[in-house]
Design an enzyme around this catalytic site. Structure first.
Site, PDB file in Angstrom:
ATOM      1  N   ASP A   1     -13.224   1.733  10.781  1.00 30.12           N
ATOM      2  CA  ASP A   1     -13.709   0.431  11.220  1.00 30.12           C
ATOM      3  C   ASP A   1     -12.823  -0.657  10.626  1.00 30.12           C
ATOM      4  O   ASP A   1     -12.497  -0.624   9.439  1.00 30.12           O
ATOM      5  CB  ASP A   1     -15.160   0.249  10.749  1.00 30.12           C
ATOM      6  CG  ASP A   1     -15.842  -0.953  11.376  1.00 30.12           C
ATOM      7  OD1 ASP A   1     -15.316  -1.484  12.374  1.00 30.12           O
ATOM      8  OD2 ASP A   1     -16.908  -1.354  10.885  1.00 30.12           O
TER       9      ASP A   1
ATOM     10  N   ARG B   1       6.384   2.843   5.332  1.00 27.14           N
ATOM     11  CA  ARG B   1       6.372   1.468   5.829  1.00 27.14           C
ATOM     12  C   ARG B   1       6.004   1.454   7.306  1.00 27.14           C
ATOM     13  O   ARG B   1       6.567   2.174   8.114  1.00 27.14           O
ATOM     14  CB  ARG B   1       7.756   0.843   5.632  1.00 27.14           C
ATOM     15  CG  ARG B   1       7.885  -0.600   6.106  1.00 27.14           C
ATOM     16  CD  ARG B   1       9.309  -1.080   5.855  1.00 27.14           C
ATOM     17  NE  ARG B   1       9.486  -2.481   6.211  1.00 27.14           N
ATOM     18  CZ  ARG B   1       9.769  -2.920   7.440  1.00 27.14           C
ATOM     19  NH1 ARG B   1       9.907  -2.046   8.439  1.00 27.14           N
ATOM     20  NH2 ARG B   1       9.929  -4.210   7.671  1.00 27.14           N
ATOM     21  N   GLY B   2       5.038   0.626   7.674  1.00 30.78           N
ATOM     22  CA  GLY B   2       4.605   0.536   9.053  1.00 30.78           C
ATOM     23  C   GLY B   2       5.577  -0.243   9.913  1.00 30.78           C
ATOM     24  O   GLY B   2       6.110  -1.268   9.476  1.00 30.78           O
TER      25      GLY B   2
ATOM     26  N   LYS C   1      -3.964  -5.584   6.620  1.00 34.95           N
ATOM     27  CA  LYS C   1      -2.912  -5.284   7.585  1.00 34.95           C
ATOM     28  C   LYS C   1      -2.579  -6.535   8.390  1.00 34.95           C
ATOM     29  O   LYS C   1      -3.464  -7.129   9.023  1.00 34.95           O
ATOM     30  CB  LYS C   1      -3.360  -4.149   8.515  1.00 34.95           C
ATOM     31  CG  LYS C   1      -3.797  -2.897   7.765  1.00 34.95           C
ATOM     32  CD  LYS C   1      -4.362  -1.817   8.677  1.00 34.95           C
ATOM     33  CE  LYS C   1      -3.284  -1.138   9.468  1.00 34.95           C
ATOM     34  NZ  LYS C   1      -3.806   0.075  10.155  1.00 34.95           N
TER      35      LYS C   1
ATOM     36  N   ALA D   1       0.834  -1.200   0.000  1.00 32.69           N
ATOM     37  CA  ALA D   1       0.000   0.000   0.000  1.00 32.69           C
ATOM     38  C   ALA D   1       0.867   1.248   0.000  1.00 32.69           C
ATOM     39  O   ALA D   1       1.988   1.250   0.528  1.00 32.69           O
ATOM     40  CB  ALA D   1      -0.928  -0.006   1.221  1.00 32.69           C
ATOM     41  N   ARG D   2       0.348   2.310  -0.574  1.00 30.80           N
ATOM     42  CA  ARG D   2       1.070   3.583  -0.579  1.00 30.80           C
ATOM     43  C   ARG D   2       1.246   4.095   0.848  1.00 30.80           C
ATOM     44  O   ARG D   2       0.417   3.862   1.707  1.00 30.80           O
ATOM     45  CB  ARG D   2       0.306   4.634  -1.385  1.00 30.80           C
ATOM     46  CG  ARG D   2       0.270   4.415  -2.881  1.00 30.80           C
ATOM     47  CD  ARG D   2      -0.302   5.642  -3.569  1.00 30.80           C
ATOM     48  NE  ARG D   2       0.647   6.761  -3.554  1.00 30.80           N
ATOM     49  CZ  ARG D   2       0.300   8.038  -3.678  1.00 30.80           C
ATOM     50  NH1 ARG D   2      -0.971   8.367  -3.762  1.00 30.80           N
ATOM     51  NH2 ARG D   2       1.219   8.982  -3.687  1.00 30.80           N
ATOM     52  N   GLY D   3       2.322   4.836   1.075  1.00 30.50           N
ATOM     53  CA  GLY D   3       2.570   5.402   2.390  1.00 30.50           C
ATOM     54  C   GLY D   3       3.854   4.863   2.979  1.00 30.50           C
ATOM     55  O   GLY D   3       4.488   3.945   2.437  1.00 30.50           O
TER      56      GLY D   3
END
Length: 588
Positions: free
Chosen positions: A374, A322-323, A339, A318-320
Site C-alpha cells: 500500500d 538504484r531505481g 519514493k 534506501a538499500r537496494g
C-alpha cells in the site's frame, strides 16, 4: 491573498462549518451503506458485487469533499480562497464535531477541504487540525467495541455462543462441527492454559470472499490472539480457519491487503482493541485496514514528525539497487521508504510520469491480495536540510528537480509516495541462510500466482522489485510496468531456424508491446542453479503459456478466484484443488 482580508461573519462561519460537518456525516452514511451491503454480498455469495463495492468505497470520501466544496462556494464566493475564512471555519467546526463518535476523523475530513484549496507546505495550524482531539479524549464508558463470551462452562460452550451471536441469514453449514474443530485448534494454542472468556470485536470484518471475527482468548496468564476466518461455499457458511498468533493475525491485517468493510464506530476504540492483539502494528496501518485511509495518512505523517522531533535520524538512500524511475530514501529508525519520481527515466524505461502515477492509482483501487504494498501519496512536504545525508540531497536536487527544491534551510518535496520498508529480495537471497532463501524463492512463485489470481501481471519480474516483510512474506513494490493480466499477450517462443538466430542479441521475430514469453522468465530471475531448481520444482508451470492463458480465461469469464490470507495448513477442511495450470495457489 491580501493580509487585510475581511474576517468571516460568525453566522456565516457557523453556516459554512455546518456544511462541512454535514458533508462528513453524508460520507459516513454512504460508507455505512456499503458496509451493510458487504454483509449482504457475503451472505448471497455475490463476489462480483463485493469487488465492485471495494472500488466504489474509495470514491465516497472524495465525492463527499467535492459536494461540500460546491456548497461552500455557493455560500462564500470569493472569500472561499482566503486563509482567514478557513481559520474562522475551523474555529466554528471544532465544537460542531466534538460530540461525534469519531471527532478525529471529522477533523481529518476538514483538513481535506483546506488541502484542496491551498498548496500548504507542511501544515498550517491556523486553519488545519494538527493534534487530533482523540489523543487527549478519555474513552467513553459505553464505548467498548467488543462482546464477551464466558468460558467457565468450557471452551466449546463459549464458541457455540459466539457463533450463535454472529449468526447469518445463510446459516452455518455445520456449526457443531465447526465448534469442535475450533476448540481443537484453540486448545492447542493455549497449551494447557485454561480459557476464562472470549473477547471478540462486535463488528465483523468483511473483505473479498471472506468474513472475520477478531479478538482475544483471555487466560489467567494473559490473552491469546484469536481470528476466526469464515467463508461461504455453496453449502452454507463455514469456519475455514482459526488463527491464534499475533503474526498470523497481523498478516490478515497486512499493509499489502485491501481494506476491510467493518462497522468501526467509534474507530478509535476499535483501533485500541486491535493494537492489544497486534501491538507492533502502527495506528496508521490499522486505520487504513478499517477503510479510513485518509486518517491513516494523517497518523503516518504525525508519527513521522514525532520521530524527527525525538531522534537524530537523517534521511539516507534506501538499500537496494538504484531505481530507474524512483529515487528511494528512508530514515534508519522509521519503518517507511519515501519514493520521488525522477525527472527523466533511463533506458529501457518508456513510461511517462503520468503513467507512473496512474499505476499507483490502479494499485490503490485493486485487490492487493497481500502481495502489493500500500502506498500513501503526499504533496508539499518540508524537512530541514540538515536531516538529509549530503549524497542523497544532491541526487534529489539533480535527478528529481521538478519535485524537490531548496527553500532556505528547508527541503520542499512537491510530491512523493510512502511505503512500508521491505528488504529487497535480491539482497535477502544473498544474506539469508539456505533454508530461508529456498522458502523465499518458493514464495516468489506464490506472489506471481496470487497476483495472477487478481488479474495483475507485475511486468518487471526482477528480484530487486520484490521485498521481504518481517514475517518473511514476499511483496511486490515496483509498479511502473505493472498491468492487468488480461491486457497481456502470452506467446510461445518461435523455434530458432539456425545457430545464428539462437545467438543473436535481438529476436528475429516481431515482439509487440504487450507480448510476454513465459519461457524467458527463468532468465529474468538471475537465480543460482540450486535456487532455480527449487523454483522449478514448485512452479515450473509458470513458465508455460498454458497457465497464463487459463488464468486469463478465468478472469474473462468473470470468476473471482480464492486467495486466503493464511497458510493452507491452517484451513480446517480439505478442499479439492484446481488443475495445476489453473491453480491460483492460495497462500498466507
Amino acid at each position: 491573498m491580501s493580509s487585510s482580508a475581511p474576517t468571516l461573519a460568525p453566522e456565516t462561519a457557523r453556516h459554512g462549518a455546518a456544511i462541512v460537518a454535514a458533508a462528513y456525516e453524508d460520507y459516513r452514511a454512504r460508507l455505512r451503506a456499503l458496509i451493510t451491503a458487504a454483509r449482504t454480498h457475503f451472505e448471497a455469495r455475490d463476489w462480483a458485487a463485493s469487488q465492485r463495492d471495494s472500488a466504489l468505497r474509495l470514491d465516497v470520501y472524495n465525492a463527499a469533499v467535492d459536494r461540500g466544496l460546491g456548497s461552500l462556494h455557493a455560500l462564500l464566493g470569493p472569500a472561499m480562497s482566503e486563509r482567514p475564512t478557513w481559520a474562522a471555519l475551523r474555529a466554528a467546526y471544532e465544537p460542531l464535531v466534538a460530540s461525534f463518535a469519531d471527532p478525529e476523523l471529522a477533523e481529518t475530513f476538514f483538513n481535506s477541504f483546506t488541502r484542496r484549496m491551498f498548496h500548504t507546505i507542511g501544515v498550517d495550524p491556523g486553519m488545519e487540525f494538527v493534534s487530533p482531539v482523540a489523543e487527549t479524549r478519555a474513552p467513553k464508558p459505553d464505548g467498548d467495541p467488543t462482546v464477551r463470551f464466558p468460558a467457565q462452562a468450557g471452551l466449546a460452550r463459549a464458541l457455540h455462543d459466539a457463533l450463535a451471536h454472529f449468526a447469518f441469514e445463510a446459516g452455518y453449514e455445520d456449526a457443531a462441527g465447526d465448534v469442535e474443530r475450533m476448540a481443537t485448534v484453540i486448545g492447542a494454542g493455549l497449551d494447557g492454559r485454561a480459557p476464562g472468556e472470549l473477547q471478540l470485536a462486535r463488528a465483523v470484518f468483511y473483505r473479498g470472499k471472506g468474513a472475520y471475527l477478531v479478538g482475544l482468548v483471555h487466560t489467567r496468564s494473559g490473552p491469546m490472539p484469536l481470528l476466526v476466518a469464515l467463508t461461504h461455499p455453496p453449502g452454507g457458511i463455514v469456519v475455514d480457519a482459526v488463527l491464534t498468533t499475533t503474526d498470523e493475525v497481523s498478516i490478515v491485517f497486512s499493509f499489502a491487503r485491501s481494506y476491510f468493510f467493518v462497522d468501526a464506530e467509534p474507530a478509535r476504540d476499535l483501533v485500541v482493541f486491535l493494537r492489544a492483539i497486534m501491538p507492533r502494528k502502527a495506528r496508521a496501518e490499522l486505520y487504513n485496514a478499517l477503510g479510513f485511509d485518509k486518517h491513516g495518512k494523517s497518523e503516518l505523517y504525525r508519527s513521522l514528525l514525532r520521530h524527527l522531533d525525538t531522534s537524530d535520524d537523517r534521511f539516507v538512500v534506501a538499500r537496494g539497487q538504484r531505481g530507474m524511475v524512483m529515487a528511494v530514501f528512508t530514515l534508519p529508525g522509521f519503518d517507511v521508504v519515501f519514493k520521488v519520481i525522477r525527472d527523466r527515466f533511463e533506458y529501457p524505461k518508456t513510461v511517462t510520469h503520468e503513467e507512473v502515477r496512474a499505476k499507483y492509482r490502479m494499485v490503490f483501487r485493486h485487490d492487493r491480495a497481500g502481495r502489493l504494498v500500500d502506498a500513501q501519496e503526499f504533496e508539499h512536504l518540508a524537512f530541514d536540510r540538515a536531516r538529509f545525508e549530503s549524497g542523497l540531497l544532491d541526487e534529489l536536487l539533480t535527478s528529481c528537480s521538478e519535485r524537490v527544491a531548496l527553500q532556505g534551510d528547508q527541503v520542499v518535496i512537491a510530491h512523493l509516495y510512502t511505503e512500508r520498508r521491505l528488504r529487497p529480495l535480491d539482497l535477502y537471497l544473498r544474506e539469508a541462510g539456505d533454508a530461508a532463501a529456498r522458502e523465499a524463492v518458493i514464495d516468489y512463485g506464490h506472489v506471481l500466482r496470487d497476483l495472477a489470481a487478481t488479474n495483475v501481471f507485475p511486468g518487471d519480474m526482477l528480484l530487486k522489485n520484490f521485498g521481504v516483510s518481517r514475517h518473511g512474506r514476499l511483496i511486490f513494490y515496483d509498479y511502473d510496468e505493472l498491468c492487468t493480466l488480461t491486457d497481456c499477450r502470452f506467446r510461445e517462443l518461435p523455434p530458432f531456424r539456425d545457430e545464428y538466430e539462437e545467438g543473436a542479441a535481438e529476436p528475429s521475430f516481431y515482439v509487440g508491446e504487450r507480448d510476454i514469453f513465459p519461457e524467458e522468465f527463468r532468465g529474468f530471475l538471475g537465480l543460482p542453479i540450486e535456487l532455480l531448481n527449487v523454483f522449478l520444482a514448485h512452479h515450473r508451470e509458470l513458465l508455460s503459456v498454458r497457465f497464463w492463458h487459463r488464468m486469463q480465461q478465468l478472469h474473462e469469464s468473470g470468476e473471482v478466484l480464492d486467495i486466503y490470507p493464511y497458510k493452507s495448513t491452517r484451513r480446517l477442511r480439505p478442499t479439492p484443488r484446481r488443475p495445476r495450470d489453473a491453480d491460483a495457489a492460495p497462500s498466507a
